[in-house]
Design an enzyme around this catalytic site. Structure first.
Site, mmCIF file in Angstrom:
data_model
loop_
_atom_site.group_PDB
_atom_site.id
_atom_site.type_symbol
_atom_site.label_atom_id
_atom_site.label_comp_id
_atom_site.label_asym_id
_atom_site.label_seq_id
_atom_site.Cartn_x
_atom_site.Cartn_y
_atom_site.Cartn_z
ATOM 1 N N GLN A 132 1.159 -1.233 -0.303
ATOM 2 C CA GLN A 132 0.141 -0.093 -0.076
ATOM 3 C C GLN A 132 1.210 0.784 0.176
ATOM 4 O O GLN A 132 0.474 2.188 -0.126
ATOM 5 C CB GLN A 132 -0.920 0.112 1.356
ATOM 6 C CG GLN A 132 -2.227 -1.213 0.926
ATOM 7 C CD GLN A 132 -2.880 -1.192 2.197
ATOM 8 O OE1 GLN A 132 -3.098 -1.938 3.104
ATOM 9 N NE2 GLN A 132 -3.562 0.272 2.657
ATOM 10 N N GLU A 158 -12.807 5.442 4.421
ATOM 11 C CA GLU A 158 -12.946 4.608 6.075
ATOM 12 C C GLU A 158 -13.940 4.956 6.402
ATOM 13 O O GLU A 158 -14.851 4.211 7.156
ATOM 14 C CB GLU A 158 -12.006 4.823 6.562
ATOM 15 C CG GLU A 158 -10.757 4.400 5.877
ATOM 16 C CD GLU A 158 -9.551 4.571 6.611
ATOM 17 O OE1 GLU A 158 -8.453 3.839 7.048
ATOM 18 O OE2 GLU A 158 -9.177 6.469 6.083
ATOM 19 N N ARG A 173 -9.820 -0.611 7.199
ATOM 20 C CA ARG A 173 -10.694 0.785 7.232
ATOM 21 C C ARG A 173 -10.878 1.856 8.611
ATOM 22 O O ARG A 173 -12.089 2.067 9.012
ATOM 23 C CB ARG A 173 -11.933 0.204 7.015
ATOM 24 C CG ARG A 173 -11.967 0.880 5.232
ATOM 25 C CD ARG A 173 -13.594 -0.010 4.714
ATOM 26 N NE ARG A 173 -13.664 1.107 3.378
ATOM 27 C CZ ARG A 173 -14.748 0.096 2.459
ATOM 28 N NH1 ARG A 173 -14.508 -1.163 2.323
ATOM 29 N NH2 ARG A 173 -14.832 0.665 1.252
ATOM 30 N N CYS A 174 -9.958 1.889 9.167
ATOM 31 C CA CYS A 174 -9.565 2.661 10.192
ATOM 32 C C CYS A 174 -9.428 4.060 10.555
ATOM 33 O O CYS A 174 -9.501 4.299 11.493
ATOM 34 C CB CYS A 174 -8.329 1.591 10.834
ATOM 35 S SG CYS A 174 -6.658 1.813 10.650
#
Ligand code: MCN
Ligand code: CUM
Length: 808
Positions: free
Chosen positions: A239, A762, A386-387
């Protein structure tokens, strides 16, 4: 020159910002033409895989590789002893800790990497793994972070000084040999004072369980060391490809220009692919040793058991208020279970991420947060899924505290939120725990949400249902889940945010071709978010060339400008801003070219959709296509040929998207089965680039929220065995469980972002988890529930009902 098509048509032809342009990526994905890491096949490529520990805590007394080396097809077996002379048996983590690449004398979690078997293919590697004999001596296992802080058992022997003392860690003093850091924000004494003197105080303890991002494609890489030219090429599911290049250079000593990192197509990341894993290091070493390319690809169990987990936060809160419901103070303590190594992926100055946004969307004058990080015998990682750097935990915490306070005050939870929201005129708003929220209009969003779902009607229906249940007329109860969240995305500012010392800016480089098409390269990398589609739309609007004529490329460090990658929903806030800024540089030069071509002063032309026109004479213009051609083919006095620009963007602040969610749920108290009747999600991510992609992000994030709230977890038994290491046990929702989502929006642009956009990737997860959980808890509120921990699977909901006496 007369223009035959209308201005509206010219705008439409660009497919710029605001247009639901179809995803350009899908042509290849829907035809099986994606190029993922495991699709890469090189001549003579070998396969490496790990011998993993069956124990959660054990001493490794001997590793015998002799039988494995005799297995046909096995070429090498690496152990810590082989890596030690290179200094590669341990590696730095993103959180300032260090982590074993291969077991160095002991193992600290089940599935830990013990040896790396290199073979001609995956099957020979598996046979080799079976033939490696490892002698373990079991040690006491600690899976509870509270027990860990009391225990005599030393987990990290490498972090104890020779005299037995406990040296400080990367984030200051450590209180115990299994303690990692204490981190705090806000004002402790004033907060305690407000709470001590408050007329109303609500308290709750909650556990946000450990879970896992579980992307469709697991982590993997291919390392290829070319010994002739000294160049290392590393393809992987990264990523943050540039950061990986820098880290590989720093730990291997290979000069950075001799390393090329490529993230090809990525099959979902969700934060799981931010960190550095042993597989990367071992593949590189194995390629250097064998002179052949080496591939490593995890299987599903490897991925679930050993790579970056999410959450595992034990949170205790106190919230003080007036009897009318005005919140006056908030106190929060977190015990954060980081597993065996602190490998959380947070900006360096934030060991608990942005947990200090736990005052949420509310104007809370006084607050204090303290987080203790703790080692246990669990897999390392953390922060992924997704934080936005622990914002999921923060929002879950405050949205539960609000509900608990509403119970204490005997008040409606929607009204309690409304009277405490930060008001529109208070932005930019400085929160008690330090953040400056850029913009928001919470009341408008909340009112729209409640009106759309007919909130008053739902409450009336619920009251009737409670009466019917008590009268024995139904066995189904009804919950109304509310949540209002504020996110903090777009790390960002370099002065506050770095990872391993790398400042968190981002970048875009644009090259316009003579015929009026273009390529733009960014420092981010899509894992499914559709960057190739949306970033072209930003450029189309900024430079007046059709999005269809603009190629977006990411993920190759030999060609893309340096950037910090995609996570924390930072691509739009940071790289998106860089894209707009680079586009504006192009436009500035185009303006000079247009003026010269039209024989007027620079200031006498203005940009209009896809051209520069002479002010006041709309019939005199040069299109961007014409300007691009002139840039290369006409000698323009005082200007270099060409039309290119690059922007490195350091955002002045993060962006603060927000949203209002409502979930209506029916629950059968005899089976614990939940049925989501309605889910309404209003998101405000500022200026919207592609509404269809936003909607897709919302659907995906909500589905992952449903998973986490209603069943998904990484559970351990007392021996440290992972009980949910396969997709038989780890809940992944399918079309069967997923409801029909209704999406909605308001638009409150970010005042500091060049196009006013905030991140959105997110948000639906951050806001969704408390919404689903609140729906379950709200259904049981009339029967005495105050707080029950997630995940709310059918069995646990049955237990809730049973505990509240609803079965007898
Ligand atoms: N977008 C938009 N208008 C806005 C904001 C965003 O049209 N105002 C678009 C963007 O242009 C981009 C997408 O929405 O195409 C997401 O943008 P953004 O919110 O900037 O998030 P990132 O691109 O940085 O993606 C990261 C985010 C994170 S951190 C996780 S975790 C997550 C998520 O994205 N992982 C995903 N969504 C995912 N979606 C897929 N399919 N796969 C993942 O691994
Ligand atoms: Cu925290 S999961 Mo996303 O930031 O890649």
């Amino acid at each position: 020159m007369k223009d035959e098509i209308s201005r509206d048509d010219r705008v439409a032809n660009l497919k710029g910002m605001g247009c639901s342009r179809k995803r350009v990526e899908d042509a290849r994905f829907t035809q099986g033409k994606g190029n993922y890491v495991d699709d890469i096949k090189l001549d003579g490529m070998l396969f490496g895989d790990f011998v993993r520990s069956p124990y959660a805590h054990a001493r490794v007394t001997n590793i015998d590789t002799s039988a494995a080396l005799k297995v046909p097809g096995v070429l090498a077996v690496l152990t810590a002893a082989d890596l030690a002379p290179l200094g590669l048996h341990w590696m730095p983590t993103l959180a300032g800790d260090k982590q074993m690449v291969l077991a160095d004398g002991k193992v600290l979690f089940q599935g830990q990497e013990v040896a790396f078997v290199v073979a001609v293919d995956r099957y020979a590697a598996a046979d080799g793994i079976d033939a490696v004999v490892v002698d373990y001596e079991e040690l006491p296992v600690i899976v509870d972070p509270f027990e860990s802080q009391q225990s005599d058992v030393v987990l990290r022997e490498d972090l104890v000084a020779l005299d037995g003392s406990i040296p400080p860690g990367a984030h200051g003093p450590r209180k115990h040999h299994n303690h990692i850091f204490t981190w705090s924000a806000g004002d402790k004494d004033p907060t305690l004072e407000v709470i001590a003197n408050a007329e109303v105080v609500a308290e709750a303890s909650m556990y946000y369980h450990r879970t896992h991002p579980c992307p469709l494609e697991t982590c993997g890489c291919v390392a290829s060391m070319d010994k002739v030219n000294g160049k290392l090429t590393l393809w992987g599911t990264f990523q943050a490809p540039h950061a990986i290049r820098t880290v590989v250079s720093l730990i291997s000593g290979i000069e950075e220009h001799n390393i090329r990192v490529i993230s090809p197509d990525i099959g979902g990341g969700f934060g799981n692919k931010v960190g550095a894993y042993s597989g990367y290091v071992c593949s590189v070493v194995a390629s250097i040793v064998t002179g052949k390319p080496v591939k490593w690809i995890e299987d599903r169990m490897d991925n679930l058991m050993t790579t970056a987990f999410a959450r595992d936060y034990h949170m205790t809160g106190k919230i003080a208020a007036t009897p009318e419901g005005r919140i006056t103070g908030l106190w929060c303590h977190v015990t954060a279970d980081h597993g065996a190594f602190d490998a959380c992926a947070d900006p360096s100055k934030f060991p608990a991420g942005f947990m200090n946004i736990c005052t949420g969307s509310y104007d809370i004058p006084t607050a204090f947060l303290e987080v203790d990080g703790v080692y246990t015998n669990k897999a390392p990682g953390g922060v992924s899924y997704r934080c936005s750097f622990r914002v999921t935990e923060a929002v879950y915490f405050i949205e539960r505290m609000i509900e608990v306070l509403a119970i204490k005050l005997n008040m409606d939870a929607a009204e309690l939120r409304r009277i405490n929201f930060i008001r529109k005129e208070q932005f930019p708003y400085k929160a008690a725990l330090g953040w400056e929220y850029d913009s928001g209009d919470y009341h408008t969003a909340w009112d729209k949400a409640l009106a759309t779902v007919d909130y008053a009607g739902l409450r009336a229906e619920q009251a009737q249902r409670v009466a019917d249940f008590k009268a024995g007329k139904t066995r189904k109860i009804m919950g109304i889940g509310l949540s209002f969240f504020t996110e903090i995305v777009g790390a960002g500012p370099v002065k506050n945010c770095d990872i391993l010392g790398l400042g968190m800016f981002d970048s875009c480089e644009i090259r316009i071709h003579p015929t009026g098409s273009a390529i733009a390269r960014l420092g981010t990398i899509s894992q499914g978010q559709g960057h190739a589609t949306t970033f072209a739309q930003i450029l189309a609007s900024e430079i007046g060339l059709p999005a269809d004529s603009i190629t977006i490329e990411e993920g190759d460090t030999d060609t893309a400008p340096y950037g910090l990658g995609t996570y924390g929903s930072r691509s739009t806030p940071v790289a998106g801003a860089a894209t707009a800024m680079a586009g504006r540089k192009i436009r500035a030069k185009a303006q000079m070219i247009a003026a010269w071509l039209l024989e007027v002063h620079d200031n006498d032309v203005e940009f209009d959709v896809d051209r520069f026109v002479v002010k006041g004479s709309p019939e005199r213009f040069k299109t961007m296509k014409e300007i691009a051609f002139a840039a290369y083919n006409q000698a323009i006095p005082g200007l270099e040929p060409g039309l290119e620009a690059v922007s490195y963007y350091d955002p002045p602040n993060m962006t603060y998207p927000f949203g209002a969610y409502v979930c209506v749920m029916d629950i059968d108290v005899d089976t614990g089965v939940t049925e989501i009747r309605r889910f309404y999600a209003l998101d405000d991510c500022g200026t919207r680039i592609n509404p269809m992609i936003i909607e897709g992000q919302v659907h995906g994030g909500l589905t992952e929220a449903l998973a986490v709230a209603l069943g998904q977890e990484i559970a351990y038994d007392k021996m440290g065995n992972v009980k949910t290491g396969t997709l038989m046990d780890f809940f992944l929702p399918t079309a069967w469980e997923v409801p029909n989502y209704e999406t909605d929006f308001t638009v409150t642009p970010s005042p500091h972002h060049p196009i006013g956009a905030k991140g959105v990737g997110e948000s639906p997860h951050v806001g969704g988890v408390p919404c689903f959980s609140n729906a379950v808890q709200d259904a049981f509120r009339p029967f005495g529930n105050i707080h029950t921990n997630m995940p709310h699977d059918h069995w646990r909901i049955w237990q809730m009902a049973n505990k509240l006496g609803l079965h007898g």
